[in-house]
Structure formats: structure tokens, C-alpha cells
Design an enzyme around this catalytic site. Structure first.
Site, PDB file in Angstrom:
ATOM      1  N   LYS A  26       0.679  -1.297  -0.019  1.00  0.00           N
ATOM      2  CA  LYS A  26       0.052   0.143  -0.085  1.00  0.00           C
ATOM      3  C   LYS A  26       0.940   1.326  -0.145  1.00  0.00           C
ATOM      4  O   LYS A  26       0.369   2.246  -0.662  1.00  0.00           O
ATOM      5  CB  LYS A  26      -1.082  -0.044   1.300  1.00  0.00           C
ATOM      6  CG  LYS A  26      -2.015  -0.949   0.965  1.00  0.00           C
ATOM      7  CD  LYS A  26      -2.959  -0.950   1.963  1.00  0.00           C
ATOM      8  CE  LYS A  26      -4.099  -1.766   1.972  1.00  0.00           C
ATOM      9  NZ  LYS A  26      -5.358  -1.585   3.106  1.00  0.00           N
ATOM     10  N   GLU A  48      -6.045  13.580  -2.534  1.00  0.00           N
ATOM     11  CA  GLU A  48      -5.459  14.386  -1.313  1.00  0.00           C
ATOM     12  C   GLU A  48      -5.550  13.436  -0.061  1.00  0.00           C
ATOM     13  O   GLU A  48      -4.482  13.412   0.700  1.00  0.00           O
ATOM     14  CB  GLU A  48      -6.603  15.459  -1.113  1.00  0.00           C
ATOM     15  CG  GLU A  48      -5.964  16.302   0.119  1.00  0.00           C
ATOM     16  CD  GLU A  48      -7.007  17.461   0.399  1.00  0.00           C
ATOM     17  OE1 GLU A  48      -6.766  18.295   1.320  1.00  0.00           O
ATOM     18  OE2 GLU A  48      -8.084  17.786  -0.362  1.00  0.00           O
ATOM     19  N   ASN A  65      -4.836   1.897  -1.558  1.00  0.00           N
ATOM     20  CA  ASN A  65      -5.483   0.678  -1.663  1.00  0.00           C
ATOM     21  C   ASN A  65      -6.333   0.615  -3.121  1.00  0.00           C
ATOM     22  O   ASN A  65      -6.655  -0.495  -3.225  1.00  0.00           O
ATOM     23  CB  ASN A  65      -6.286   0.430  -0.553  1.00  0.00           C
ATOM     24  CG  ASN A  65      -7.831   1.077  -0.508  1.00  0.00           C
ATOM     25  OD1 ASN A  65      -7.771   2.134  -1.153  1.00  0.00           O
ATOM     26  ND2 ASN A  65      -8.728   0.317  -0.146  1.00  0.00           N
ATOM     27  N   ASP A  96     -10.070   2.826   2.459  1.00  0.00           N
ATOM     28  CA  ASP A  96     -10.207   2.259   3.628  1.00  0.00           C
ATOM     29  C   ASP A  96     -10.837   3.278   4.550  1.00  0.00           C
ATOM     30  O   ASP A  96     -11.639   2.813   5.397  1.00  0.00           O
ATOM     31  CB  ASP A  96      -8.744   1.739   4.276  1.00  0.00           C
ATOM     32  CG  ASP A  96      -8.322   0.609   3.456  1.00  0.00           C
ATOM     33  OD1 ASP A  96      -9.200   0.010   2.899  1.00  0.00           O
ATOM     34  OD2 ASP A  96      -7.018   0.314   3.360  1.00  0.00           O
ATOM     35  N   GLY A 118      -4.120   1.923  18.608  1.00  0.00           N
ATOM     36  CA  GLY A 118      -3.167   1.700  17.456  1.00  0.00           C
ATOM     37  C   GLY A 118      -2.629   2.841  16.705  1.00  0.00           C
ATOM     38  O   GLY A 118      -3.415   3.912  16.593  1.00  0.00           O
ATOM     39  N   ALA A 119      -1.510   2.817  16.042  1.00  0.00           N
ATOM     40  CA  ALA A 119      -0.931   3.791  15.446  1.00  0.00           C
ATOM     41  C   ALA A 119      -0.118   3.518  14.034  1.00  0.00           C
ATOM     42  O   ALA A 119       0.572   4.074  13.825  1.00  0.00           O
ATOM     43  CB  ALA A 119      -0.097   4.857  16.194  1.00  0.00           C
ATOM     44  N   ALA A 121      -3.441   1.603   9.223  1.00  0.00           N
ATOM     45  CA  ALA A 121      -4.639   1.380   9.354  1.00  0.00           C
ATOM     46  C   ALA A 121      -5.337   2.647  10.078  1.00  0.00           C
ATOM     47  O   ALA A 121      -6.327   3.288   9.915  1.00  0.00           O
ATOM     48  CB  ALA A 121      -5.509   0.082   9.710  1.00  0.00           C
TER      49      ALA A 121
END
Length: 276
Positions: free
Chosen positions: A66, A78, A87, A103, A128-129, A132
Site C-alpha cells: 500500500k 488528497e 489501496n 479504507d 493503534g497507530a 490503518a
């Protein structure tokens, strides 16, 4: 002339994208086909050139390409540029390759489809960082969710996303657990969503607010261990299936200017994945 599309990744055998898109093409009476193509990292550049030469109208990209595909594209949308990940690739009328990321927006659509659009002022905890989390954070900001907090084991990684967005807060997983009752929406985006042999929760949900909305971006299994724990605490849970279907639908719209039927596809895939 028959159009054709693809999904590239490594591995690719598990992908449900070909079945989903081909079903949509049939449903919409579009003369097109969609195929999986296994592409290893060392062959990515030649694969992109091959897809272009062979006349693919567009393709999806999954793990691990990706970010790596970006240098081989002519331009970026953008949001994809902000996210640093692509993706979906569209071949434009001029023959150029334009990258999008569907996504994050796919997640927001699935969330709002499940619970409505009246929660934009609720405090949101993104867990999470990674890539995603980055995509969903930017998409939620773009769609009007401004009360965002990102929790991560390495706080500096969360802070980097917050700094780039210009809004929000970065906290540790311990701080997230301690302040859990303050959040109305939780979005789980770490590997804790996966039911693996060495699964561990990012933190306890003991302090989860009553009536909280808890989402996971993993769609197989539908009910991840994290969602199971949230449901036991009385939360409204949102599986990752809607995100998967909507990100695909947005890609299809980029290619064909028509949004496919997501409701029937979600129902169909639920059955395939064991139902819930």
C-alpha cells in the site's frame, strides 16, 4: 470492450475481493472481470508496468504494497497523500495512474451505517497507530469527528499522527485503560483483533462506558476477541465486515461511477463468515 480489474498483494489467495467485485459486476450488468494477482515485493514495479501495459482499468492493493506502490503512480488523491498509503488505483482517461485510499472513508460509512450519524461529537478512542489507524484518523477528521484520541504502545507514533492532523491527543495504552469511561466510541486497530494463538488484549475493558460503541477493523473472524469482550460489557459492536465492503464499493465507484449494493453483499459475506 470488456474491462478488467485486479487485486495485488502477497499473499493474495485469502482475498474475498474477487468474489465481491465479480458479484457486483453481474448484479449491475457490467461487462467486466476482477482477478487476484500474486505480486511479491521485488516484482512490484514490473507488476504495475504490466498491469498498465495489459490494459487493466484499475486495481486494488493489499498488504504489503500500500505504501511501496506510490512511487510508481502518476498522482495521488488528497486523502491518499495525507495517509501515505494507496489501496485503489484508477487508470484515468488520459492513461495516467491515480492512487486513492478508500479504507478510512469505508470505515466511517460502515460505522454510520451501523449506528447513524449522530455521534460525531462523542469522544473517540483510536487504538493503534499503524497504517490503518492513520487512515481512519484522517478520514474521521475529514468526516467531522474532531474529538479524537489515539492510544498506542509507543506514544510517539500516536503523537506523530496527532501532530499531522492538528487535532486530538496521544496517550499510552495504560492511560487509555484508566480513562476508558470517557470515550463513547472505540476503534480497535491493532493485531489484538486477530484470534491467534498468542492473542492478548491491548488493555482491559473493565471501565468501558455503558452504551459505548466498539468497532474492530478485522472482518474475519466477524466477532473478534476484542468485540466479544466489549459485547459482554454491554457495548454496541461494529464488525469489520462493513468497512471491507464499503472500501470495495468506493473503489468500484471510482472505476465505474456507480455505487454497488452494499447491503446485499454484507448479508452474503456474513453467511460465508459464519454469520452474526
Amino acid at each position: 470492450m470488456k474491462k478488467w480489474f485486479a487485486v495485488i498483494g502477497d499473499p493474495i489467495e485469502h482475498s474475498k475481493s474477487p468474489a465481491m467485485h465479480n458479484a457486483w459486476f453481474e448484479e449491475m450488468s457490467i461487462d467486466a472481470t476482477y482477478i487476484p494477482v500474486h505480486v511479491s515485493s521485488e516484482n512490484l514495479e514490473s507488476a504495475v508496468a504490466g498491469l498498465k501495459t495489459l490494459g487493466a482499468s484499475g486495481w486494488n492493493i493489499t498488504i504489503p504494497h500500500k505504501t511501496a506502490i506510490i512511487p510508481y503512480l502518476d498522482e495521488l488523491d488528497e486523502l491518499a497523500e495525507k495517509m501515505g498509503a494507496v489501496n485503489t488505483v484508477v487508470r484515468t482517461k488520459e492513461g495516467k495512474l491515480k492512487g486513492y485510499n478508500t479504507d478510512g472513508v469505508g470505515f466511517v460509512r460502515s460505522l454510520e451505517e451501523a449506528v447513524g450519524k449522530s455521534y460525531k461529537d462523542k469522544p473517540v478512542l483510536l487504538i493503534g497507530a499503524g497504517g490503518a489507524a492513520r487512515g481512519i484518523a484522517f478520514a474521521m477528521q475529514q468526516q467531522g469527528y474532531t474529538n479524537l484520541t489515539i492510544a498506542n504502545r509507543t506514544v510517539a507514533n500516536a503523537q506523530a499522527i496527532v501532530d499531522e492532523m492538528g487535532i486530538g491527543n496521544a496517550i499510552s495504552l495504560t492511560e487509555a485503560e484508566e480513562s476508558l469511561a470517557d470515550f463513547g466510541i472505540l476503534v480497535q486497530m491493532t493485531s489484538a483483533g486477530l484470534a491467534t494463538g498468542n492473542f492478548s488484549m491491548p488493555f482491559s475493558l473493565e471501565r468501558l462506558a455503558k452504551g459505548a460503541i466498539v468497532a474492530d477493523i478485522v472482518y474475519n473472524p466477524l466477532m473478534t476477541p476484542f468485540l466479544q469482550a466489549a459485547e459482554e460489557k454491554g457495548a454496541t459492536v461494529v464488525t469489520g465486515l462493513g468497512m471491507f465492503v464499503h472500501q470495495g464499493a468506493i473503489a468500484s465507484e471510482h472505476w465505474l461511477s456507480e455505487y454497488p449494493n452494499t447491503n446485499s453483499m454484507i448479508a452474503h459475506l456474513k453467511v460465508q463468515l459464519g454469520g452474526y
